[in-house]
Design an enzyme around this catalytic site. Structure first.
Site, mmCIF file in Angstrom:
data_model
loop_
_atom_site.group_PDB
_atom_site.id
_atom_site.type_symbol
_atom_site.label_atom_id
_atom_site.label_comp_id
_atom_site.label_asym_id
_atom_site.label_seq_id
_atom_site.Cartn_x
_atom_site.Cartn_y
_atom_site.Cartn_z
ATOM 1 N N HIS A 117 0.819 -1.216 0.000
ATOM 2 C CA HIS A 117 0.000 0.000 0.000
ATOM 3 C C HIS A 117 0.851 1.263 0.000
ATOM 4 C CE1 HIS A 117 0.294 -0.366 4.525
ATOM 5 N NE2 HIS A 117 0.312 0.949 4.453
ATOM 6 N N ASP B 24 1.385 -7.813 2.174
ATOM 7 C CA ASP B 24 1.480 -6.370 1.969
ATOM 8 C C ASP B 24 2.943 -5.935 1.809
ATOM 9 O OD1 ASP B 24 0.983 -3.682 1.838
ATOM 10 O OD2 ASP B 24 -0.283 -3.605 3.625
ATOM 11 N N SER C 185 4.095 2.066 8.391
ATOM 12 C CA SER C 185 3.830 1.127 7.306
ATOM 13 C C SER C 185 5.116 0.853 6.533
ATOM 14 C CB SER C 185 2.780 1.691 6.355
ATOM 15 O OG SER C 185 1.523 1.752 6.979
#
Length: 766
Positions: A87, A223, A651
């Protein structure tokens, strides 16, 4: 050394017991040696403090980058190979996709360096050093210094210090405040702007579970995405050029091939975005009973209307899917945050803690700290008056796609309004708008957006104090007799931005008057002008008073408890947190295991739901149990959880074991601990990570990109007597040698550099 008690604001400020919570805190690497290292060793760290952060020699900090200014990444090879989340790389992946070659959907891997894809505007920042500059910034400033003068001096000095460190443009540097303006640190970075996409799993892996699984555990999302950083041939940062060469980091993370076990030490190194854990109870109360309910209410209605359109049309479902997921992301977050704060009885605890502070201040330091809480409470009381106007502006008035798109035309309007337009610059800008229009209208559903506009404007009109409305609300509600659907129909049928054809026709001959009279742009501009002229000045006034009061409150808390070790709120600067791999019980009778496997992906598979589609080859590998060297005991692990303290910006952060090896990539938090930005939850807080062996499996077995895995340094080191030393690791990488560690001994398979290896080993043992 005194035993360190981990607390943000003291026992009171987080409602914690006096017991140390080693998994809480986002710590500055510069201070690890003094504040954290002993406790980290007790948790299982085998590195020295210098191996974590060192200005003069290779250390872990040299393997960590701020990715694009909004995420974290880490080097995993001596050739600048970089991992981050899928992402985080999403925009780069999407912008390199075409209808003929949709790498976002299908996945893609560069089989040669020449195939790696450039990404205009993408950069990484690599920390050179951080430095405490508090004494320089606050020199001569006292509690008696007028607030306006203090702010001016702090801003001027911070800029001067940062500018001097830039070394004539060689570095990117800035000074950030900590502990609500009580301390200041400078950060100096090298910025590399040639960052190329190397590979990505298909979206069905990188976003597996979609919105349904967002913020949730158990999780089965792969991810991750892969990039490479390039530099000029002379080793300096440079814009894209075919002559550039791969960046050679001072250190890259070796990859742990050992199984992740419950209780293992875990360290997350990255750039957490923003926390406000020093917030007083009055501010927390405003979030819980005013701000969050408003956001939840508005987003819930938007999502319901979008869902209607998505259920009615498969084509519209695809168009709206990304926007729907984006809105839903923090819709769930705000719900979880409120539930967590109520469950933890945080407001009650805040009240008791603030009473204790006030009693101490009145008895010990009344002149300096006695009015701090009263001033904080008064500031939040004032903010409450205008808070809904601010929230409804962003969550309602500017939320419909058409109005948000109209807002993007503000730079063009300003250029036209200024007059004497440079034709070349105008041509450049209109060309950029045409490209933007192509992307916007590809995911725009006018009928759905029109309904959203009508309902959100009705909610704005009903919920925001009438005295704070933009004048256009009064005019239009009078014109349309309170019929917001009729108003919406006019806006959406008459706007020159209602379709790509109309918008591009306008761009062929743009005028100031055309925008000023356009109903969508006119509405947006009226709302913005009202906010800037009537709402924002009031909020700024209260925020200025709040800034001073918060600074005094935090200073008082630290003075009140001189033996406590405090950590500062996150502010997008490099931090580390540490804890352990740990399962949890989310509710009575339910136990969540600390890891998930590929079996869970197979169990969730649903070919009719875009969120749970599984690639056929992945299912084939699962059915054959063909996991290669990445599986263990007949299963392939996908994700695992730790109790590390993280937030947005983390992240893509590496999850590192006690030997300094990469175990996985952090990518999410769990639903039960959505309070994290406001208050730490020691019982439920979990960091959700993709297992590095699943990352390698997808690259190698699924993607056929085993050459990328071969570029990394893989270690299978389960021997607790063996520690990681960056100097040894760097020598090993340079000589392309392997190190085996049976019985805790280091053996070299090649004789090159053997003398140097032995020397470093001796240093390590001593």
């Amino acid at each position: 050394m005194l035993k360190k008690i981990y607390s943000l604001l003291l026992v009171g400020c987080l409602g914690l017991s006096m017991t140390a919570q080693a998994d809480e805190g986002m710590w500055l690497p510069l201070l690890v040696k003094r504040l954290n290292h002993v406790d980290m060793q007790k948790q299982g760290l085998q590195l020295t403090a210098e191996e974590i952060y060192n200005v003069n020699n290779a250390s872990l900090k040299d393997a960590i980058v701020q990715f694009g200014g909004f995420c974290t990444g880490e080097f995993v090879s001596k050739e600048g190979l970089l991992l981050t989340n899928h992402h985080c790389g999403y925009d780069a992946i999407a912008s390199n996709s075409t209808p003929q070659d949709d790498i976002l959907k299908n996945g893609w891997w560069a089989m040669t360096r020449q195939q790696e894809k450039k990404n205009e505007g993408l950069f990484v920042d690599i920390l050179v050093r951080m430095e405490d500059v508090t004494s320089q910034v606050l020199q001569g400033i006292t509690p008696q210094t007028p607030e306006q003068e203090r702010s001016r001096l702090v801003a001027e000095r911070s800029k001067s210090i940062a500018d001097a460190a830039k070394n004539n443009g060689q570095y990117v540097s800035y000074v950030r405040d900590f502990f609500n303006g009580n301390e200041f640190y400078m950060f100096v970075y090298e910025r590399f702007s040639d960052v190329r996409l190397v590979g990505t799993p298909p979206e069905s892996i990188g976003k597996f579970g979609g919105d349904t699984d967002n913020w949730m555990w158990p999780r089965h999302t792969g991810d991750f995405s892969v990039f490479r950083v390039y530099m000029s041939p002379d080793g300096k940062p440079a814009t894209y050029s075919e002559k550039n060469v791969p960046y050679r980091p001072k250190h890259h993370l070796p990859i742990s091939m050992s199984p992740v076990k419950e209780g293992d030490f875990s360290m997350v190194f990255g750039f957490p975005g923003r926390t406000t854990r020093f917030m007083a109870g009055s501010g927390l109360g405003m979030a819980v009973d005013q701000s969050n309910p408003a956001r939840i209410k508005l987003r819930e209605r938007r999502l319901a209307l979008m869902k209607e359109a998505m259920d009615a049309s498969p084509a519209d479902r695809l168009k709206l899917a990304s926007n729907y997921a984006s809105i839903s992301n923090y819709y769930k977050y705000f719900i979880g945050q409120n539930e967590g704060i109520k469950r933890m009885k945080t407001l009650d605890k805040k009240s008791a803690e603030e009473k204790a502070f006030q009693d101490w201040a009145n008895a010990e330091r009344k002149a300096l700290y006695g009015s701090a809480l009263a001033d904080i409470n008064a500031s939040y009381a004032g903010q409450r008056t205008y808070n809904l106007s601010s929230i409804y502006r962003s969550e309602a008035a500017l939320a419909p796609q058409l109005i948000a798109h109209a807002y993007q035309y503000t730079p063009l309007y300003n250029m036209l309004k200024a007059g004497n337009v440079d034709k070349a610059k105008l041509q450049e800008l209109t060309t950029a708008y045409k490209d933007m229009n192509k992307e916007f209208y590809a995911s725009y559903v006018p009928s759905s957006d029109q309904k959203i506009f009508a309902e959100l404007m009705q909610m704005y009109y009903n919920d925001v104090p009438k005295a704070q409305h933009a004048d256009i609300f009064k005019d239009l509600t009078s014109t349309y007799k309170g019929d917001f659907r009729k108003w919406a129909a006019d806006v959406y049928s008459k706007s020159l931005l209602s379709s790509e054809a109309k918008a591009n026709a306008f761009l062929a001959n743009p005028t100031q008057k055309a925008l000023e009279t356009d109903p969508a742009f006119k509405f947006m501009r009226a709302v913005q002008t009202n906010y800037q002229d009537n709402i924002l000045p009031k909020l700024n006034e209260y925020n200025a008073a709040l800034g001073r009061a918060n600074r005094l409150y935090v200073a008082g808390l630290r003075e009140m408890h001189p033996n406590k070790v405090f950590y500062p709120d996150a502010n997008s600067t490099l931090r580390l947190s540490y804890g352990t791999v740990k399962d949890y019980e989310p509710r009575d009778g339910v136990q969540y295991k600390y890891y998930t496997t590929l079996q869970g992906i197979a169990e969730k598979e649903d070919p009719t739901n875009p969120e749970f589609i599984v690639p056929a080859k992945l299912m084939q590998l699962y059915n054959q149990k063909d996991y290669g060297r990445y599986g263990q005991n007949g299963e392939l692990r996908v994700g695992f959880i730790t109790n590390n303290d993280i937030t947005g910006g983390n992240s893509g952060s590496p999850v590192i074991n006690g030997r300094g090896e990469l175990m996985g990539l952090a990518f999410d938090g769990n639903w039960e601990a959505m309070t994290g930005d406001l208050v730490f939850d020691p019982e439920y807080k979990r960091c959700i990570n993709v297992d590095i062996k699943y990352v390698l499996f997808v690259m190698d077995k699924l993607g056929g990109a085993g050459h990328l895995v071969n570029e990394m340094t893989l270690v299978d080191n389960g021997n607790p007597n063996t520690t990681f030393n960056p100097a040894i690791n760097d020598i090993k990488m340079q000589g392309k040698m392997e190190i085996e560690t049976p019985e805790g001994q280091i053996k070299i398979k090649k004789k090159k550099n053997e003398t140097k290896i032995k020397k470093e080993t001796k240093k390590q043992k001593s």
